[in-house]
Enzyme design. Structure first.
Site, short mmCIF file in Angstrom:
data_model
loop_
_atom_site.label_atom_id
_atom_site.label_comp_id
_atom_site.label_asym_id
_atom_site.label_seq_id
_atom_site.Cartn_x
_atom_site.Cartn_y
_atom_site.Cartn_z
N ALA A 40 20.35 -75.48 -9.13
CA ALA A 40 21.80 -75.41 -8.95
C ALA A 40 22.13 -74.69 -7.64
CB ALA A 40 22.43 -74.67 -10.12
N CYS A 48 20.63 -87.82 5.26
CA CYS A 48 20.08 -88.88 4.41
C CYS A 48 20.86 -89.06 3.11
CB CYS A 48 18.61 -88.59 4.11
SG CYS A 48 17.55 -88.61 5.56
N ARG A 116 24.64 -81.30 9.45
CA ARG A 116 25.40 -82.46 8.99
C ARG A 116 25.63 -82.43 7.48
NH1 ARG A 116 22.06 -87.18 11.96
NH2 ARG A 116 20.41 -85.62 11.63
#
Length: 219
Positions: A40, A48, A116
Site C-alpha cells: 500500500a 509504463c 512522470r
C-alpha cells in the site's frame, strides 16, 4: 491491478482498524497471488503503468470489449493520489499555510530520476498553492524534475532539510530513507510530524523517537 487492489484494501483497513501490511502478508502467502506489488502507498506512476493501462482501456473501447477491471485500476489509482493530499492537509486541520514541509523523494519509485505521473506532481503543487514552503530531498531527481519543482528548496541532506520544519513526508522509498535517525530528525523540527506514505516505519518507532504525530497508509 494488485497495486490498486491493495490500496483499496488499505482504505478499508484504516476504517476498520486493521493493518494492511498484515493483510498483504497473508494474501502473499498464497503462491497463486504472491507478495509482489502488494504494498500500500501513494499509487503508481512512471512512464509504463499509466500509459499502458490507458492504452488497454482505449483498445477495449475500440473493439467493443470494455476492460472494466483495468478502468477501475486507473480510477482507484487516481483517487489514491488525491487521498494522499487529503491526509497531509488533515494533519494541519485543513490548511498548510505558513508550514515548512519536507518531501523525501519525488520520483515515482526509487533508483530512477523519472517523475512522470508521480504522486509528487499532484501533492506538491497543492502544498504550494495553500501557502506552504516545500523542501525536497531526492537522491536522483532529473533536471526536468528540478525545473518542475523550481518553486521548492532542494536539499541533499535530509537532516539539513528538517531544520525548523513542520512535517516530513516520506513519498519515495529510497534506501537512503529506510534507516533515518528519527530522533535526530524530530529534534530539528518545529512540529515533529511524519507522514510515512510508504509504511517504512511504524507508529511506535515514530513516537519513541519524538514524533508528535504519525500517519501511514492502511494502518
Amino acid at each position: 491491478t494488485k497495486i490498486s487492489f491493495i490500496n483499496d484494501i488499505a482504505a478499508l483497513c484504516e476504517k476498520t482498524g486493521a493493518d494492511v501490511k498484515e493483510v498483504a502478508r497473508g494474501m502473499g502467502l498464497d503462491g497463486r497471488i504472491g507478495k509482489k506489488f502488494l504494498h500500500a502507498g501513494p499509487g503508481f506512476g512512471g512512464s509504463c503503468f499509466p500509459k499502458d493501462t490507458k492504452a488497454l482501456i482505449k483498445t477495449g473501447i475500440d473493439f467493443d470489449a470494455p476492460q472494466k477491471i483495468v478502468e477501475a485500476v486507473v480510477k482507484v489509482n487516481n483517487r489514491v493520489k488525491r487521498t494522499m493530499v487529503e491526509k497531509v492537509f488533515r494533519l494541519f486541520k485543513g490548511s498548510v499555510k505558513g508550514k515548512v514541509i519536507c518531501v523525501f523523494g519525488v520520483t515515482f519509485k526509487p533508483d530512477t530520476d523519472d517523475v512522470r505521473e508521480a504522486t509528487s506532481l499532484i501533492l506538491i503543487p497543492e502544498l504550494l498553492k495553500d501557502g506552504a514552503s516545500v523542501r525536497i530531498v531526492d537522491p536522483r531527481v532529473s533536471k526536468v524534475g528540478l525545473e518542475i519543482f523550481k518553486d521548492c528548496d532542494h536539499f541533499k541532506n535530509p537532516y539539513d532539510a528538517a531544520e525548523n520544519s513542520d512535517l516530513i513526508i516520506l513519498l519515495t522509498e529510497w534506501n537512503e530513507f529506510r534507516a533515518l535517525d528519527l530522533k535526530l530528525l524530530s529534534k530539528k523540527m518545529n512540529n515533529a510530524y511524519l507522514a510515512d506514505l510508504r509504511n517504512i516505519y511504524s507508529q511506535d518507532e515514530a513516537k519513541y523517537n519524538g514524533f508528535k504525530r504519525y500517519i501511514s497508509v492502511g494502518r
